[in-house]
Each structure stands twice: as C-alpha cells, then as structure tokens.
Write a protein that holds these residues in place. Structure first.
Motif, short mmCIF file in Angstrom:
data_model
loop_
_atom_site.label_atom_id
_atom_site.label_comp_id
_atom_site.label_asym_id
_atom_site.label_seq_id
_atom_site.Cartn_x
_atom_site.Cartn_y
_atom_site.Cartn_z
N ILE A 27 0.86 -1.02 0.20
CA ILE A 27 -0.18 0.18 0.44
C ILE A 27 1.16 1.00 -0.27
CG2 ILE A 27 -2.48 -0.83 1.43
CD1 ILE A 27 -1.25 0.26 3.62
N GLU A 28 1.72 0.93 -0.07
CA GLU A 28 2.93 2.29 0.21
C GLU A 28 3.47 1.91 -0.93
OE1 GLU A 28 3.97 4.52 2.53
OE2 GLU A 28 1.94 4.57 3.26
N GLY A 29 3.67 1.72 -2.33
CA GLY A 29 4.29 1.29 -3.68
C GLY A 29 5.62 0.68 -3.08
N LYS A 30 5.78 -0.25 -2.61
CA LYS A 30 7.03 -0.84 -2.32
C LYS A 30 7.09 -2.37 -2.69
CE LYS A 30 8.94 2.01 0.58
NZ LYS A 30 9.62 2.19 2.41
N LEU A 31 7.90 -3.02 -3.59
CA LEU A 31 7.30 -4.87 -3.59
C LEU A 31 9.20 -5.87 -2.89
CD1 LEU A 31 6.88 -4.77 -7.50
CD2 LEU A 31 5.04 -4.76 -5.38
N PHE A 32 9.20 -6.61 -2.40
CA PHE A 32 9.67 -6.82 -1.50
C PHE A 32 11.39 -7.27 -2.28
CE2 PHE A 32 9.28 -10.54 -4.26
CZ PHE A 32 9.94 -11.31 -3.58
N ILE A 33 10.66 -7.01 -3.68
CA ILE A 33 12.47 -6.88 -3.64
C ILE A 33 13.28 -5.79 -4.50
CG2 ILE A 33 11.88 -8.75 -6.43
CD1 ILE A 33 11.01 -6.06 -7.59
N ASP A 34 12.49 -4.97 -3.81
CA ASP A 34 12.99 -3.26 -3.33
C ASP A 34 14.28 -3.96 -2.52
OD1 ASP A 34 11.39 -2.12 -5.09
OD2 ASP A 34 9.91 -1.59 -3.96
N TYR A 35 14.22 -4.21 -1.40
CA TYR A 35 15.46 -4.34 -0.35
C TYR A 35 16.29 -5.62 -0.83
CZ TYR A 35 11.13 -2.99 2.21
OH TYR A 35 10.51 -2.38 2.97
N LEU A 36 16.30 -6.13 -2.01
CA LEU A 36 17.68 -6.46 -2.45
C LEU A 36 18.75 -5.69 -3.06
CD1 LEU A 36 16.08 -9.50 -4.68
CD2 LEU A 36 15.99 -9.53 -2.21
N SER A 37 19.93 -6.53 -2.83
CA SER A 37 21.29 -6.13 -3.58
C SER A 37 21.05 -5.18 -4.50
CB SER A 37 22.37 -6.42 -3.34
OG SER A 37 22.60 -7.53 -4.04
N PRO A 38 21.16 -4.30 -5.59
CA PRO A 38 21.81 -4.07 -6.81
C PRO A 38 22.52 -4.90 -7.47
CG PRO A 38 22.22 -1.84 -5.72
CD PRO A 38 22.24 -2.99 -4.88
N LEU A 39 22.74 -5.84 -7.24
CA LEU A 39 23.42 -7.49 -7.98
C LEU A 39 21.98 -7.92 -8.06
CD1 LEU A 39 25.50 -9.05 -9.55
CD2 LEU A 39 26.58 -9.89 -8.00
N LYS A 40 21.42 -8.49 -6.99
CA LYS A 40 20.45 -9.34 -7.11
C LYS A 40 19.17 -8.66 -7.47
CE LYS A 40 21.00 -12.49 -3.42
NZ LYS A 40 20.68 -13.87 -3.75
N ARG A 41 19.23 -7.56 -8.25
CA ARG A 41 17.88 -6.91 -8.49
C ARG A 41 18.81 -7.43 -9.97
NH1 ARG A 41 17.10 -2.65 -4.47
NH2 ARG A 41 18.04 -1.40 -6.27
N LYS A 42 19.83 -7.01 -10.71
CA LYS A 42 20.04 -7.47 -12.03
C LYS A 42 19.83 -8.87 -12.02
CE LYS A 42 24.02 -6.40 -14.46
NZ LYS A 42 25.12 -4.87 -14.69
N LEU A 43 20.19 -9.79 -11.56
CA LEU A 43 20.38 -10.88 -11.75
C LEU A 43 18.33 -11.48 -11.86
CD1 LEU A 43 22.84 -12.82 -9.16
CD2 LEU A 43 23.22 -12.02 -11.79
#
Length: 193
Positions: A153-169
């Motif tokens: 409800i705040e416009g966030k997703l759990f993937i936002d907490y991941l490191s940039p490398l994890k998100r890239k993967l």
C-alpha cells in the motif's frame, strides 16, 4: 469472487494507496473477495493494489504459517500465535528489534523468492472492518507478513530490499513476469505492452 492478481510491472503496484471511508462502495464484498482470492492463490496476505485497487486495505492470515511449523520452528517464533485480520487505512507507527532474514515471495511476483531483512516487531495503527481504531504491536512471522503487505500500500515490493546485484540477476525473470510469460494456477493480469 476470486479476482485476478496484478502482475509485476503494473503501475498500480508502485502507487501509494489512499485511505478510504466507511462508505467505500461494496466494501464488505471487496474484503470477502480479497480473502477468497488470497486463499485461492495460496497466499498468506493480500493487499488491495494486488487486485487493482489503489486503496489502503490488506488481509493477513499468519495462523496458517504458524500451524505448519514443526516444533523447533515454533520455539523460534514463540509468542507469535498468528492472526487472521483485515487492516484498513493502516499506517506504521514504529519498527523495533533487530533485522532478521526470511525467504519471501509475492503473489504479484510469482516464482521469485529471496531473503529479505526486516525488523522483528512492528507497531501499526489501522481500523478494522467495523472502522474501529486499532493500535497493535506484532512480532515474528506475523510482523513480517504485515510489513510485506504494508509495503504494497506504500508502492513498494520485497525486491526493493535486495542488493543491486540481486536485482540485476532477477531482471530476466521480472521481465518474463511483466511480459506475461510466467503462468500460475491462479488468475493474473499483466501490464499492457
């Protein structure tokens, strides 16, 4: 009625949702549909943006998690009996305790699970289905599920907490989800191309 789950990439998942009033149209039916949709999708929580409504409502059933823990795990989360509750117009007041990892997933981001760090406890103000004001502190798994749904409800997703490398993967998997290439046994709506 079982509603379709909004898939990753849909703009509504990135909007901050708005508070509602008791006269919100068909509110009782909407909440009933959210519970039915959550259970039909094998979820433990569901936020209104995930069913294409940018309003501050989410449902949580952490009782089912607690019931399925073995004895050793139950001791780890001692004091957390789980809840089955609807949160309306929720606003977090305070986080407390050490952050701890837990492998999270999301109905809107199917087939992706990652460890996310979150605080041990959360204090939250909200109204229940009768619009009675509540202020409660939750811990353990229940606090984790509440924080995850609150993020929606705040416009966030759990993937936002991941490191940039994890998100890239994860970029390829996320692209497949938003392009409708990942199919689940529950109904989903995908972003328009």
């Amino acid at each position: 009625m079982i509603l379709p789950i909004v898939a990753y990439g849909s703009p509504i998942l990135r909007r901050v949702a708005v508070d509602i009033t008791p006269d919100y149209p068909n509110l009782t039916q909407l909440i009933a549909d959210m519970w039915e949709t959550m259970y039909a999708s094998n979820g433990v929580g569901l936020a209104a943006p995930q069913i294409n409504r940018s309003i501050r409502i989410f449902t949580v059933d952490s009782e089912q998690i607690i019931e399925n823990l073995d004895e050793e795990e139950r001791q780890e989360y001692e004091g957390d009996e789980g809840i089955k509750e609807t949160f309306i117009n929720a606003h977090i007041v305070e986080f407390a305790g050490d952050e701890w990892p837990y492998n999270e997933g999301c109905l809107s981001i199917p087939k992706v699970r990652e460890d996310v760090m979150r605080p041990e406890t959360v204090t939250i103000e909200y109204v229940n289905e009768k619009f009675e004001p509540q202020r409660k502190t939750f811990g353990g798994i229940t606090a984790r599920v509440i924080q995850h749904e609150y993020d929606h409800i705040e416009g966030k997703l759990f993937i936002d907490y991941l490191s940039p490398l994890k998100r890239k993967l994860l970029k390829g998997k996320l692209l497949d989800i938003s392009n409708g290439k990942v199919r689940m046994d529950y109904r989903m709506t995908y972003p328009k191309s």
